[in-house]
Write a protein that holds these residues in place. Structure first.
Motif, short mmCIF file in Angstrom:
data_model
loop_
_atom_site.label_atom_id
_atom_site.label_comp_id
_atom_site.label_asym_id
_atom_site.label_seq_id
_atom_site.Cartn_x
_atom_site.Cartn_y
_atom_site.Cartn_z
N GLY A 8 0.81 -1.22 0.00
CA GLY A 8 0.00 0.00 0.00
C GLY A 8 0.84 1.27 0.00
O GLY A 8 0.32 2.36 0.13
N SER A 9 2.15 1.11 -0.13
CA SER A 9 3.07 2.25 -0.26
C SER A 9 4.24 1.80 -1.11
O SER A 9 4.46 0.61 -1.30
N ARG A 10 4.97 2.76 -1.63
CA ARG A 10 6.06 2.45 -2.57
C ARG A 10 7.14 1.58 -1.91
O ARG A 10 7.65 1.92 -0.86
N TRP A 11 7.47 0.48 -2.57
CA TRP A 11 8.48 -0.45 -2.08
C TRP A 11 9.37 -0.89 -3.23
O TRP A 11 8.94 -1.04 -4.36
N ASN A 12 10.63 -1.17 -2.92
CA ASN A 12 11.54 -1.83 -3.84
C ASN A 12 11.22 -3.32 -3.75
O ASN A 12 11.38 -3.93 -2.69
N GLY A 13 10.74 -3.92 -4.82
CA GLY A 13 10.29 -5.30 -4.82
C GLY A 13 11.35 -6.31 -4.38
O GLY A 13 11.09 -7.15 -3.52
N PRO A 14 12.56 -6.25 -4.97
CA PRO A 14 13.59 -7.20 -4.55
C PRO A 14 13.92 -7.08 -3.06
O PRO A 14 14.12 -8.08 -2.38
N ARG A 15 13.91 -5.87 -2.54
CA ARG A 15 14.18 -5.69 -1.11
C ARG A 15 13.00 -6.22 -0.27
O ARG A 15 13.19 -6.87 0.75
N PHE A 16 11.79 -5.96 -0.71
CA PHE A 16 10.58 -6.41 0.00
C PHE A 16 10.59 -7.93 0.16
O PHE A 16 10.22 -8.46 1.20
N PHE A 17 11.04 -8.64 -0.89
CA PHE A 17 11.05 -10.10 -0.85
C PHE A 17 12.38 -10.69 -0.43
O PHE A 17 12.59 -11.90 -0.55
N GLY A 18 13.30 -9.85 0.03
CA GLY A 18 14.57 -10.37 0.56
C GLY A 18 15.55 -10.81 -0.50
O GLY A 18 16.47 -11.58 -0.22
N LEU A 19 15.40 -10.32 -1.73
CA LEU A 19 16.34 -10.67 -2.80
C LEU A 19 17.52 -9.72 -2.84
O LEU A 19 18.46 -9.92 -3.60
N ARG A 20 17.46 -8.68 -2.04
CA ARG A 20 18.51 -7.66 -2.00
C ARG A 20 18.73 -7.28 -0.55
O ARG A 20 17.79 -7.25 0.23
N ASP A 21 19.96 -6.94 -0.20
CA ASP A 21 20.27 -6.49 1.15
C ASP A 21 19.54 -5.20 1.46
O ASP A 21 19.33 -4.37 0.57
N ALA A 22 19.18 -5.00 2.70
CA ALA A 22 18.48 -3.77 3.13
C ALA A 22 19.41 -2.57 3.12
O ALA A 22 18.97 -1.45 3.02
N ALA A 23 20.70 -2.77 3.24
CA ALA A 23 21.66 -1.64 3.32
C ALA A 23 21.93 -1.05 1.97
O ALA A 23 21.77 -1.59 0.95
#
Length: 136
Positions: free
Chosen positions: A121-136
């Motif tokens: 319901g708000s803008r998200w980076n998809g790969p980060r949301f699903f744990g495909l990319r580091d949060a840092a």
């Protein structure tokens, strides 16, 4: 092969704000890109200045890039049929990788980020949301 003038200009580009970057681009190359990202504009301008001074991409690299083709959106490389899962606000979310995008609850999204944004319901980076990319 070193060019002190080019090196100095690249150092100056690293310190420019967005308007200075656009002005420099306009003076050297004409209408600047409509970017709002200072870091990307800096990289583009510095690359363009350096390629002008030292030469651009060699023919072999160009051929390799053409053979490689367009970049796949992150997540598509998992393969059609792969399912990405995440717990979100106490609910298990499943998104399936399909040929033309990412399916969540009978809706097809063109990118993982558009699916993640719909889920959250708000803008998200998809790969980060699903744990495909580091949060840092």
């Amino acid at each position: 092969m070193s060019n002190p003038d080019t090196q100095q200009l690249v150092r100056e580009i690293a310190e420019m704000d967005l308007e200075e970057l656009r002005d420099t681009w306009r003076r050297r190359y004409g209408v600047p890109p409509t970017l709002r990202s200072q870091p990307i504009m800096r990289m583009m301008l510095a690359w363009r200045v350096q390629s002008e001074a030292y030469g651009g991409i060699d023919a072999e690299t160009r051929k390799t890039l053409v053979r490689t083709g367009a970049a796949q959106p992150v997540g598509r490389d998992l393969g059609v049929g792969a399912i990405l899962t995440r717990n979100w606000k106490g609910k298990e979310i499943k998104v399936m990788v399909e040929e033309d995008g990412f399916r969540w609850e009978d809706e097809l999204y063109p990118s993982l980020s558009s699916a993640a944004t719909a889920i959250a319901g708000s803008r998200w980076n998809g790969p980060r949301f699903f744990g495909l990319r580091d949060a840092a």
